[in-house]
Design a protein around this motif. Structure first.
Motif, short mmCIF file in Angstrom:
data_model
loop_
_atom_site.label_atom_id
_atom_site.label_comp_id
_atom_site.label_asym_id
_atom_site.label_seq_id
_atom_site.Cartn_x
_atom_site.Cartn_y
_atom_site.Cartn_z
N UNK A 191 0.81 -1.23 0.00
CA UNK A 191 0.00 0.00 0.00
C UNK A 191 0.83 1.27 0.00
N UNK A 192 2.13 1.17 0.21
CA UNK A 192 2.98 2.36 0.32
C UNK A 192 2.92 3.21 -0.95
N UNK A 193 2.61 4.48 -0.78
CA UNK A 193 2.61 5.42 -1.90
C UNK A 193 1.43 5.29 -2.84
N UNK A 194 0.38 4.56 -2.44
CA UNK A 194 -0.73 4.29 -3.33
C UNK A 194 -1.99 5.07 -2.94
N UNK A 195 -2.79 5.39 -3.95
CA UNK A 195 -4.11 5.95 -3.77
C UNK A 195 -5.13 4.92 -4.25
N UNK A 196 -6.16 4.68 -3.44
CA UNK A 196 -7.16 3.66 -3.78
C UNK A 196 -8.57 4.25 -3.75
N UNK A 197 -9.34 4.00 -4.80
CA UNK A 197 -10.79 4.16 -4.72
C UNK A 197 -11.33 3.02 -3.88
N UNK A 198 -12.39 3.27 -3.12
CA UNK A 198 -13.03 2.15 -2.42
C UNK A 198 -14.54 2.34 -2.38
N UNK A 199 -15.24 1.24 -2.14
CA UNK A 199 -16.69 1.22 -2.12
C UNK A 199 -17.14 -0.22 -2.18
N UNK A 200 -18.44 -0.42 -2.11
CA UNK A 200 -18.98 -1.78 -2.25
C UNK A 200 -18.67 -2.34 -3.63
N UNK A 201 -18.36 -3.64 -3.69
CA UNK A 201 -18.19 -4.29 -4.99
C UNK A 201 -19.48 -4.23 -5.81
N UNK A 202 -20.60 -4.49 -5.14
CA UNK A 202 -21.90 -4.51 -5.81
C UNK A 202 -22.51 -3.12 -5.70
N UNK A 203 -22.78 -2.50 -6.85
CA UNK A 203 -23.38 -1.17 -6.88
C UNK A 203 -24.77 -1.23 -7.49
N UNK A 204 -25.65 -0.41 -6.96
CA UNK A 204 -27.05 -0.41 -7.38
C UNK A 204 -27.43 0.94 -7.96
N UNK A 205 -28.36 0.94 -8.89
CA UNK A 205 -28.87 2.21 -9.41
C UNK A 205 -29.71 2.89 -8.33
N UNK A 206 -30.01 4.16 -8.55
CA UNK A 206 -30.83 4.89 -7.60
C UNK A 206 -32.18 4.20 -7.40
N UNK A 207 -32.79 3.74 -8.49
CA UNK A 207 -34.08 3.05 -8.39
C UNK A 207 -33.95 1.76 -7.60
#
Length: 284
Positions: A204-220
């Motif tokens: 992880x040294x020197x790294x930038x990571x996006x993170x969030x749930x693997x499964x993403x849902x639409x607003x609906x």
């Protein structure tokens, strides 16, 4: 989740805050360092004479923390967010219009205060963290959190939906049929991503990571999941985004309905991230 996760990993943990938002979910054995993390002077007063194996900064002014913590630790993990990306509020600033889908860590960033002041400050914070790493003042990793939901969430966007069910509203207006994708992360899941970095310092040294749930849902789909958890239902009425005023609270910074979907390949491939809690279960 971060504090208790660190304890489970064997860390002797202290937390620093102003003393106004403590939680019974954090054991009383955890030392509370009372101080204001928004100013260099108060940070130094709180940390004077101390040293730490690892500092995780999720709060305060990260750019000031990045300036001084090299005097107190050899390792820093910081948390920022999506506002640093160009096009979050003004999709037309990009060509073609709208954020790249999915959005990688190296996508274009806000370039000036005039463009979007808050987003520019978020970018300056992560730049300061990475500069400290490049100068050898500490080993740093930075995480871009998505819209976080779960206990004690800062922005109660799910309550905004729940209230409509409690009021027995017959329908809900959503932009563009509710097909917008905005990266969300359950609080336990995004904390898990940070804890994976704590356990893998060399990677992880020197790294930038996006993170969030693997499964993403639409607003609906989010509306549908909340409805199931509340044993209810509602009719969704789609209207063009410029006229979807009642739904603006569901969108980041009350902005446009364009997709804001993080690319999670890096955090998954390098740190081995997987959702601890599936989003439908997390919502319940």
């Amino acid at each position: 989740f971060l504090v208790n996760g660190l304890i489970a990993l064997g860390y002797d943990v202290s937390i620093m805050h102003r003393g106004t938002h403590d939680s019974d979910e954090i054991p009383g054995s955890v030392e509370r360092i009372i101080g204001d993390p928004h100013f260099r002077e108060t940070l130094r007063q709180a940390l004077d004479g101390r040293s730490f194996d690892l500092i995780i900064a999720t709060y305060g002014r990260i750019r000031y923390i990045a300036e001084i913590v090299g005097d107190y630790t050899d390792r820093l993990i910081t948390v920022g967010g999506a506002p640093c990306f160009r096009g979050v509020l003004e999709p037309g600033a990009l060509f073609p219009t709208g954020l790249q889908v999915p959005l990688p860590e190296d996508a274009p960033k806000i370039e000036s205060e005039e463009e979007f002041r808050f987003g520019y400050l978020v970018r300056m914070a992560e730049d300061a963290v990475m500069q400290g790493h490049a100068e050898g003042r500490y080993s740093a990793s930075h995480f871009r959190y998505p819209v976080v939901y779960g206990p004690r969430q800062l922005t109660p966007s799910i309550w905004w939906i729940m209230r409509r069910f409690m009021d027995q509203r017959p329908y809900m207006v959503l932009p563009d049929g509710g097909l917008t994708l905005t990266t969300r992360g359950y609080s336990e899941n995004v904390a898990h991503a940070v804890l994976l970095a704590a356990q893998q310092p060399d990677i992880a040294a020197g790294q930038i990571y996006n993170c969030g749930d693997e499964v993403q849902l639409t607003m609906a789909q989010w509306i549908e999941v909340v409805a199931k958890a509340m044993d209810s239902e509602i009719e969704i009425i789609g209207v063009p985004d410029p006229y979807a005023y009642p739904a603006r609270g569901l969108m980041m910074f009350h902005g446009p309905s364009n997709h804001q979907l993080f690319d999670l390949y890096k955090v998954k491939s390098e740190l081995g991230y997987r959702d601890l809690v599936p989003p439908v279960e997390a919502m319940e």
